[in-house]
Write a protein that holds these residues in place. Structure first.
Motif, PDB file in Angstrom:
ATOM      1  N   ARG A  55       0.830  -1.210   0.000  1.00  0.00           N
ATOM      2  CA  ARG A  55       0.000   0.000   0.000  1.00  0.00           C
ATOM      3  C   ARG A  55       0.864   1.261   0.000  1.00  0.00           C
ATOM      4  NH1 ARG A  55      -4.515  -2.010   4.491  1.00  0.00           N
ATOM      5  NH2 ARG A  55      -4.905  -4.017   3.501  1.00  0.00           N
ATOM      6  N   CYS A 106      -1.430   4.353  -7.460  1.00  0.00           N
ATOM      7  CA  CYS A 106      -2.255   4.400  -6.256  1.00  0.00           C
ATOM      8  C   CYS A 106      -3.742   4.298  -6.621  1.00  0.00           C
ATOM      9  CB  CYS A 106      -1.985   5.685  -5.481  1.00  0.00           C
ATOM     10  SG  CYS A 106      -2.859   5.799  -3.906  1.00  0.00           S
ATOM     11  N   SER A 109      -4.593   0.794  -7.470  1.00  0.00           N
ATOM     12  CA  SER A 109      -4.665  -0.037  -6.268  1.00  0.00           C
ATOM     13  C   SER A 109      -5.964   0.200  -5.512  1.00  0.00           C
ATOM     14  CB  SER A 109      -3.467   0.248  -5.359  1.00  0.00           C
ATOM     15  OG  SER A 109      -2.242  -0.070  -6.000  1.00  0.00           O
ATOM     16  N   VAL A 110      -6.408   1.458  -5.471  1.00  0.00           N
ATOM     17  CA  VAL A 110      -7.641   1.790  -4.757  1.00  0.00           C
ATOM     18  C   VAL A 110      -8.837   1.115  -5.418  1.00  0.00           C
ATOM     19  CG1 VAL A 110      -9.257   3.659  -4.222  1.00  0.00           C
ATOM     20  CG2 VAL A 110      -6.822   3.957  -3.773  1.00  0.00           C
ATOM     21  N   ASP A 114      -7.187  -2.769  -2.995  1.00  0.00           N
ATOM     22  CA  ASP A 114      -5.975  -3.104  -2.244  1.00  0.00           C
ATOM     23  C   ASP A 114      -5.871  -2.352  -0.919  1.00  0.00           C
ATOM     24  OD1 ASP A 114      -5.381  -4.700  -4.355  1.00  0.00           O
ATOM     25  OD2 ASP A 114      -3.851  -3.390  -5.227  1.00  0.00           O
ATOM     26  N   TYR A 115      -6.594  -1.238  -0.785  1.00  0.00           N
ATOM     27  CA  TYR A 115      -6.541  -0.461   0.458  1.00  0.00           C
ATOM     28  C   TYR A 115      -7.698  -0.793   1.393  1.00  0.00           C
ATOM     29  CZ  TYR A 115      -2.817   2.387  -1.543  1.00  0.00           C
ATOM     30  OH  TYR A 115      -1.621   2.803  -2.082  1.00  0.00           O
TER      31      TYR A 115
END
Length: 339
Positions: A55, A106, A109-110, A114-115
């Motif tokens: 992360r 990022c 990933s969001v 992933d977060y």
């Protein structure tokens, strides 16, 4: 002791041109290492989560870049002419490209989740199982070895790697001040064709990586919604678009981006990468390639076990470098040649 290790690393980095870290940068690095390690002890959905560094991965180089820009703000944002102005523009371009890389990754990933609380890279299950198989049955020994692996590799090494791939940018950000003081390359008062080409190549790599991630994301969305085509459903994995020519196009673009950034920063500052004094600048890209190669090996071993058609995909499609897929006849001929 940990203090001795820290002093040793500080001594080594202080001897390298442009690599010496300020007090704030050292605090940022070691604080992040300790924080990511300690956060693995916080249980998420009833278990520990070892994807904390995953992360942090898209954001840490951006935070480092912001720290270095802040430290060099007086020279970086001052009014310059000639060589200093050119160096200033190149530094800004480098910072913008790294920032776009981080924010785009990022965002990806969001949207993948992933977060989310409890979200963990699926490969950690296999890594833990592999380590557990080779460790003795003594619970104390297993705990000690795993925690050593956790702080040294998961947190320490990966964050050190992120620092190393960003170090050339530190050199580039500081360079306008060096030129303004009359100690840099005063003759380089404009962009060279090679520098423009490298900057354009980095931008293109960011676009291609975004396209590859978008194609993967759309495939997963269709898979969740049961809207795959017959060929996609039979395979079970993405194999169209950029993925038709490379099994890991996003990984290729990631590796290439940081390697090209290293060359760009070195060229823009007149640094000779062939000199032993500057070999540390290559450490980041080389280690990144090694880490991602091992990661790809693990990913493909999992995919082979999960998807029966993945072996055929591996035979027909290049691993990293985009290439025309092999036909069935070519695969068969290659197999016969190995007999």
């Amino acid at each position: 002791t940990l203090a001795s290790v820290c002093q040793g690393i500080q001594h080594i980095t202080s001897a390298l041109p442009y690599a010496e870290a300020s007090k704030h940068t050292r605090q940022l690095f070691w604080g992040t290492v300790c924080a990511t390690w300690l956060l693995t002890f916080v249980r998420q959905r009833g278990r520990r989560n070892f994807s904390i560094v995953d992360r942090v991965w898209p954001l840490f180089p951006v935070v480092l870049a912001a720290q270095w820009v802040n430290e060099s703000r007086d020279s970086l944002f001052a009014a310059h002419e000639g060589a200093a102005c050119a160096a200033q523009c190149k530094a800004i371009v480098g910072v913008v490209l790294v920032t776009v890389w981080g924010l785009r990754l990022c965002y990806n990933s969001v949207r993948r989740g992933d977060y989310n609380v409890g979200a963990e890279d699926y490969r950690w299950v296999h890594v833990r199982a592999s380590i557990d198989r080779i460790l003795p049955q003594c619970s104390a020994v297993r705990w000690a070895v795993w925690e050593l692996f956790n702080i040294v590799f998961v947190s320490g090494f990966q964050l050190a790697l992120l620092y190393l791939i960003a170090v050339p940018l530190h050199m580039l950000v500081r360079y306008p001040g060096v030129v303004a003081r009359g100690t840099g390359n005063m003759a380089a008062d404009k962009w060279s064709c090679a520098e423009v080409s490298l900057a354009a190549l980095m931008a293109a790599l960011l676009v291609l990586e975004a396209v590859a991630d978008q194609q993967m994301y759309e495939f997963r969305q269709r898979k969740q919604q049961n809207k795959l085509t017959r060929a996609e459903a039979q395979a079970g994995f993405v194999h169209t678009g950029l993925w038709r020519y490379s099994r890991h196009p996003n990984v290729l673009c990631e590796q290439a981006f940081w390697a090209v950034l290293c060359v760009f920063c070195s060229m823009a500052t007149g640094t000779d990468l062939g000199s032993l004094d500057n070999v540390y600048l290559l450490a980041g890209p080389v280690l990144l390639i090694a880490l991602m190669w091992a990661s790809v090996q693990l990913t493909e071993s999992i995919s082979r076990a999960k998807y029966p058609m993945y072996r055929a995909y591996m035979m027909q499609t290049s691993r990293l470098i985009p290439w025309k897929p092999w036909s069935n006849a070519q695969v068969i001929n290659q197999a016969h040649a190995k007999l």
